[in-house]
Scaffold this active site. Structure first.
Site, PDB file in Angstrom:
ATOM      1  N   SER A 162       0.816  -1.218   0.000  1.00  0.00           N
ATOM      2  CA  SER A 162       0.000   0.000   0.000  1.00  0.00           C
ATOM      3  C   SER A 162       0.851   1.271   0.000  1.00  0.00           C
ATOM      4  O   SER A 162       0.404   2.323  -0.449  1.00  0.00           O
ATOM      5  CB  SER A 162      -0.932   0.005   1.213  1.00  0.00           C
ATOM      6  N   ASP A 406      -3.487   6.239  12.225  1.00  0.00           N
ATOM      7  CA  ASP A 406      -2.677   5.499  11.263  1.00  0.00           C
ATOM      8  C   ASP A 406      -1.325   6.205  11.143  1.00  0.00           C
ATOM      9  O   ASP A 406      -1.230   7.301  10.580  1.00  0.00           O
ATOM     10  CB  ASP A 406      -3.396   5.467   9.907  1.00  0.00           C
ATOM     11  N   HIS A 409       0.688   5.081   6.941  1.00  0.00           N
ATOM     12  CA  HIS A 409       0.465   5.679   5.617  1.00  0.00           C
ATOM     13  C   HIS A 409       0.636   7.193   5.668  1.00  0.00           C
ATOM     14  O   HIS A 409       0.706   7.778   6.742  1.00  0.00           O
ATOM     15  CB  HIS A 409      -0.918   5.271   5.108  1.00  0.00           C
TER      16      HIS A 409
END
Ligand code: NAG
Ligand code: NAG
Ligand code: NAG
Ligand code: NAG
Length: 430
Positions: A162, A406, A409
């Protein structure tokens, strides 16, 4: 000297105990064959043919023959060069409100909702305004027209997890503005996402393969697997989709960081003959990276193609590491870390060493995009809580936002645009 003494000692051991030493060699071959998932009999046959060649090769390596300088070689896609001796990965972050960001979040429709921070309520925008300034030179400014011209009739593909998908989307955001609406498209087919710039006959693609080699986390949508298993020798199931690509950009790191030993599958995921062995993460990573390099060596034409590898993307889950409050993380962080020597615990130096070691032995050039150190500074650049959530938040989570932040990311626009500037520099100004 060294090789003759070792061969005489091995032949004397042959004389003393020929059978057991043969057995050891034989079981080692079986072990390797199973590990690599290759045609077994073929390896057996070739082992004896190749051992002499291998010895010759190692001898050559030992003689320290200098490799031909990169400058003498024709580097595909090069249009200029970076100042000699300038390491573009060493530098500092400069706050530059005028020149950064290079695009706005709302004008790039391709950003996945997990990375659009402003629309999900991020109150600060400082994270968008930092520009990377190498110590020894300046980065070439990103020219979308130039890049699309260079990609005319070509395929470029990002392969990985990702984080590589984030970099892929960042590149599309940097490029798409100069392409009219009717002349571009983005489509996803299982593991493959394809952006097309029709007037240029160019395609920029992303292929999901978080371990590069085959694994039980290969489903592009349903891949939240806690018990991860990889098949370090097996790459062709994925790599068949990379054949013929002109520019490849690999990454793989995050998924290896389970905090436990890696589970390696001997045999295939489909068959009944399953055996799983455990291995130190670095050793498993080395096997996978070597398998990738072997594929590249066999399938890449160095006169036409370029191959890149993006190093580990750091996380910021423990604010103590940068001298912050005792139980915090990236949540509510709005400024980069200033300490130039900062290196948190999330980026394994051991893995970096494996990358260095494996690539230094590669027979084709693989250009490292060494983003780890410069991203270590960017505790402010994560998506934090400002993203689309996978599932509804509980009252406990809402009461304690950092519990669901998070810190892996990165918001777009943001840090990953810089990764692409560095890729751009290494691609066109090597
Ligand atoms: C960008 O690249 C194009 C194509 O090479 C060139 O014509 C143009 O002048 C460049 N733009 C800038 C701002 O350098
Ligand atoms: C378009 O690009 C592909 C490679 O991506 C190439 O095979 C094909 O020949 C190109 N077509 C034209 C019309 O240039
Ligand atoms: C965020 O950080 C600021 C200091 O930079 C602090 O005053 C504030 O209380 C913090 N907010 C939360 C919710 O932790
Ligand atoms: C990447 O950069 C870091 C920091 O500058 C350095 O320690 C590391 O050795 C580099 N990695 C490789 C593989 O060259």
């Amino acid at each position: 000297m060294k090789s003759s003494s070792s061969s005489s000692s091995s032949s004397s051991s042959h004389r003393k105990c020929p059978f057991s030493s043969y057995l050891i060699t034989f079981s080692f071959i079986i072990f390797v064959a199973i590990l690599y998932g290759e045609d077994f009999s073929c390896i057996l046959r070739q082992h004896f043919l190749q051992s002499q060649q291998l010895e010759d090769f190692e001898q050559q390596q030992q003689q320290n023959i200098p490799k031909p300088k990169e400058k003498d070689e024709v580097v595909p896609f090069a249009v200029g060069e970076t100042a000699r001796g300038c390491n573009i990965f060493e530098g500092e972050w400069v706050y530059d409100e005028e020149r950064r960001p290079q695009y706005e979040e709302k004008e790039c429709p391709y950003i996945q909702p997990q990375l659009t921070c402003l629309v999900h309520g991020r109150p600060d925008t400082g994270y968008q305004h930092w520009r990377w300034q190498p110590h020894g030179c300046s980065l070439p400014s990103f020219n979308a027209t130039l890049m699309l011209e260079m990609l005319r009739g070509k395929r470029m593909m990002f392969v990985g997890d990702s984080l590589n998908r984030g970099q892929y989307v960042s590149l599309i955001c940097l490029l798409h503005r100069i392409i009219p609406e009717s002349a571009k498209s983005m489509e996803t087919f299982d593991s493959l996402t394809v952006f097309k710039a029709k007037d240029y006959n160019a395609s920029i693609e992303f292929y999901w393969a978080p371990f590069l080699v085959e694994s039980n986390s290969d489903n592009a949508v349903i891949h939240r697997v806690a018990d991860r298993i990889v098949r370090t020798g097996s790459i062709n199931k994925h790599a068949q989709h990379w054949k013929g690509v002109d520019i490849l950009v690999f990454n793989s790191y995050l998924w290896w960081m389970t905090g436990m030993k890696m589970k390696i599958l001997r045999g295939s995921f489909e068959g009944d003959m399953k055996e799983i062995l455990e291995m130190e993460t670095e050793d498993a990573y080395r096997l996978a990276l070597k398998r990738m390099v072997k594929w590249v060596e066999k399938n890449i034409d160095t006169h036409k193609n370029r191959v890149f590898f993006t190093s580990m993307s750091p996380t910021h889950t423990t604010s103590k590491e940068w001298g912050g409050e005792p139980d915090g993380n990236c949540y509510n962080q709005t400024t980069p870390i200033k300490d130039p020597t900062y290196w948190g615990s999330s980026s394994s130096k051991g893995i970096m060493q494996v990358i260095k070691e494996v690539f230094s032995k590669a027979k084709v050039p693989i250009t490292l995009i060494n983003i780890t150190q410069l991203s270590e500074y960017r505790k402010d650049a994560h998506t934090q809580i400002y993203k689309k959530q996978w599932s509804p938040l509980t009252p406990e989570q809402l009461a304690n936002p950092k519990s669901y932040a998070d810190c892996v990311h990165w918001c777009l626009p943001g840090l990953q645009d810089t990764w692409n500037e560095l890729l751009y520099a290494k691609l066109f100004f090597p």
